[in-house]
Design a protein around this motif. Structure first.
Motif, PDB file in Angstrom:
ATOM      1  N   TYR A   1       0.851  -1.190   0.000  1.00  0.00           N
ATOM      2  CA  TYR A   1       0.000   0.000   0.000  1.00  0.00           C
ATOM      3  C   TYR A   1       0.891   1.245   0.000  1.00  0.00           C
ATOM      4  O   TYR A   1       1.680   1.450   0.922  1.00  0.00           O
ATOM      5  N   LEU A   2       0.758   2.057  -1.040  1.00  0.00           N
ATOM      6  CA  LEU A   2       1.443   3.341  -1.110  1.00  0.00           C
ATOM      7  C   LEU A   2       0.376   4.413  -1.208  1.00  0.00           C
ATOM      8  O   LEU A   2      -0.259   4.596  -2.247  1.00  0.00           O
ATOM      9  N   MET A   3       0.170   5.125  -0.096  1.00  0.00           N
ATOM     10  CA  MET A   3      -0.928   6.071   0.032  1.00  0.00           C
ATOM     11  C   MET A   3      -0.363   7.484   0.211  1.00  0.00           C
ATOM     12  O   MET A   3       0.103   7.847   1.301  1.00  0.00           O
ATOM     13  N   VAL A   4      -0.384   8.288  -0.847  1.00  0.00           N
ATOM     14  CA  VAL A   4       0.166   9.648  -0.770  1.00  0.00           C
ATOM     15  C   VAL A   4      -0.833  10.661  -1.333  1.00  0.00           C
ATOM     16  O   VAL A   4      -0.451  11.729  -1.808  1.00  0.00           O
ATOM     17  N   TYR A   5      -2.107  10.349  -1.248  1.00  0.00           N
ATOM     18  CA  TYR A   5      -3.155  11.211  -1.795  1.00  0.00           C
ATOM     19  C   TYR A   5      -3.268  12.530  -1.023  1.00  0.00           C
ATOM     20  O   TYR A   5      -2.818  12.653   0.121  1.00  0.00           O
ATOM     21  N   ASP A   6      -3.875  13.533  -1.668  1.00  0.00           N
ATOM     22  CA  ASP A   6      -4.158  14.832  -1.042  1.00  0.00           C
ATOM     23  C   ASP A   6      -2.908  15.478  -0.456  1.00  0.00           C
ATOM     24  O   ASP A   6      -2.862  15.861   0.727  1.00  0.00           O
ATOM     25  N   ASN A   7      -1.878  15.612  -1.276  1.00  0.00           N
ATOM     26  CA  ASN A   7      -0.672  16.334  -0.908  1.00  0.00           C
ATOM     27  C   ASN A   7      -0.341  17.344  -2.002  1.00  0.00           C
ATOM     28  O   ASN A   7      -1.210  17.678  -2.818  1.00  0.00           O
ATOM     29  N   ASN A   8       0.896  17.800  -2.037  1.00  0.00           N
ATOM     30  CA  ASN A   8       1.358  18.711  -3.082  1.00  0.00           C
ATOM     31  C   ASN A   8       2.528  18.106  -3.841  1.00  0.00           C
ATOM     32  O   ASN A   8       3.422  18.829  -4.296  1.00  0.00           O
ATOM     33  N   LEU A   9       2.521  16.791  -3.963  1.00  0.00           N
ATOM     34  CA  LEU A   9       3.609  16.109  -4.644  1.00  0.00           C
ATOM     35  C   LEU A   9       3.561  16.394  -6.141  1.00  0.00           C
ATOM     36  O   LEU A   9       2.493  16.573  -6.719  1.00  0.00           O
ATOM     37  N   SER A  10       4.731  16.418  -6.766  1.00  0.00           N
ATOM     38  CA  SER A  10       4.808  16.796  -8.178  1.00  0.00           C
ATOM     39  C   SER A  10       5.801  15.879  -8.896  1.00  0.00           C
ATOM     40  O   SER A  10       6.329  14.929  -8.328  1.00  0.00           O
ATOM     41  N   GLY A  11       6.043  16.206 -10.162  1.00  0.00           N
ATOM     42  CA  GLY A  11       6.947  15.390 -10.950  1.00  0.00           C
ATOM     43  C   GLY A  11       6.249  14.167 -11.514  1.00  0.00           C
ATOM     44  O   GLY A  11       5.033  14.017 -11.434  1.00  0.00           O
ATOM     45  N   SER A  12       7.024  13.288 -12.090  1.00  0.00           N
ATOM     46  CA  SER A  12       6.480  12.101 -12.736  1.00  0.00           C
ATOM     47  C   SER A  12       6.576  10.889 -11.813  1.00  0.00           C
ATOM     48  O   SER A  12       7.229  10.924 -10.772  1.00  0.00           O
ATOM     49  N   ILE A  13       5.919   9.812 -12.223  1.00  0.00           N
ATOM     50  CA  ILE A  13       6.024   8.549 -11.497  1.00  0.00           C
ATOM     51  C   ILE A  13       7.292   7.846 -11.980  1.00  0.00           C
ATOM     52  O   ILE A  13       7.417   7.559 -13.177  1.00  0.00           O
TER      53      ILE A  13
END
Length: 225
Positions: free
Chosen positions: A93-105
């Motif tokens: 589980y990788l849960m990083v929703y509702d942030n300000n993360l940017s860039g590509s996967i």
């Protein structure tokens, strides 16, 4: 006595393997932390002097002290995902929703073959979706809506036959939706496909649309289902 020594040796060997694994996973998470801006000190417990990251907040490990879950949703984080996350081989589980993360996967995320849930929604991610995500054979839920992903949906997504939910709505995706992806609509596992609010072109139609059990949403002016 010999059997006892063998047991002791096995336990010692297993412990050593677990320690090495935990150390490499701690290094991977520390490398990620170094790329993040954390105004609320959510990652304060991520102490790089500790070998085992299982004591850190927002991290869950299994019985072998291997990281299986990262929960950093709604944490006001900025920064990027890093290739080193591929060094979490048992991550589910990788849960990083509702942030300000940017860039590509990073394409290395496609190496996390035990991943079940990848929640990236409501960030500032951009760039193309890497075809390597099609290697995530255990993936059940992929939610990446509310970002700025662009380009076409990789045809490799058609290999994600375990998927129950795929949400790519409200991005900047374009091109024709791959037929391989539409085939997933007719598989029993998929229950929600939402690719609305993008810039797809052409007409797309599953071959058995009258008998679909899935909720399928494609609401673009030039793309109809």
């Amino acid at each position: 006595m010999a059997i006892f020594k063998d047991i002791v040796f096995f336990l010692s060997f297993a412990s050593s393997i677990a320690a090495v694994l935990s150390n490499s996973e701690g290094d991977a998470l520390s490398a990620w932390k170094a790329q993040l801006v954390d105004p609320n000190n959510v990652l304060q417990s991520w102490d790089t002097t500790l070998v085992n990251p299982c004591t850190w907040f927002h991290i869950t490990c299994d019985a072998d002290s291997s990281v299986v879950r990262v929960d950093l949703g709604n944490a006001n984080l900025s920064g990027r995902l890093v290739p080193q996350l591929a060094n979490l081989p048992n991550l589910q589980y990788l849960m990083v929703y509702d942030n300000n993360l940017s860039g590509s996967i990073p394409r290395e995320i496609g190496m996390l073959t035990n991943l079940k849930s990848l929640f990236l929604y409501n960030n500032n991610f951009s760039g193309p979706l890497p075809p390597s995500l099609g290697n995530l054979s255990s993936l059940l839920f992929f939610e990446a809506q509310g970002n700025s992903f662009s380009g076409m949906i990789p045809a490799s997504f058609g290999a994600l036959t375990s998927l129950k939910t795929l949400r790519l709505d409200n991005n900047k995706l374009s091109g024709i939706i791959p037929f391989t992806l539409l085939q997933l609509v007719e598989l029993s596992n998929l229950r929600l496909l939402n690719v609305s609010l993008n810039s797809f072109t052409g007409t797309v139609r599953p071959t058995n649309s009258s008998e679909l059990a899935v909720t399928t949403i494609i609401q673009d002016p030039k793309a109809q289902i």
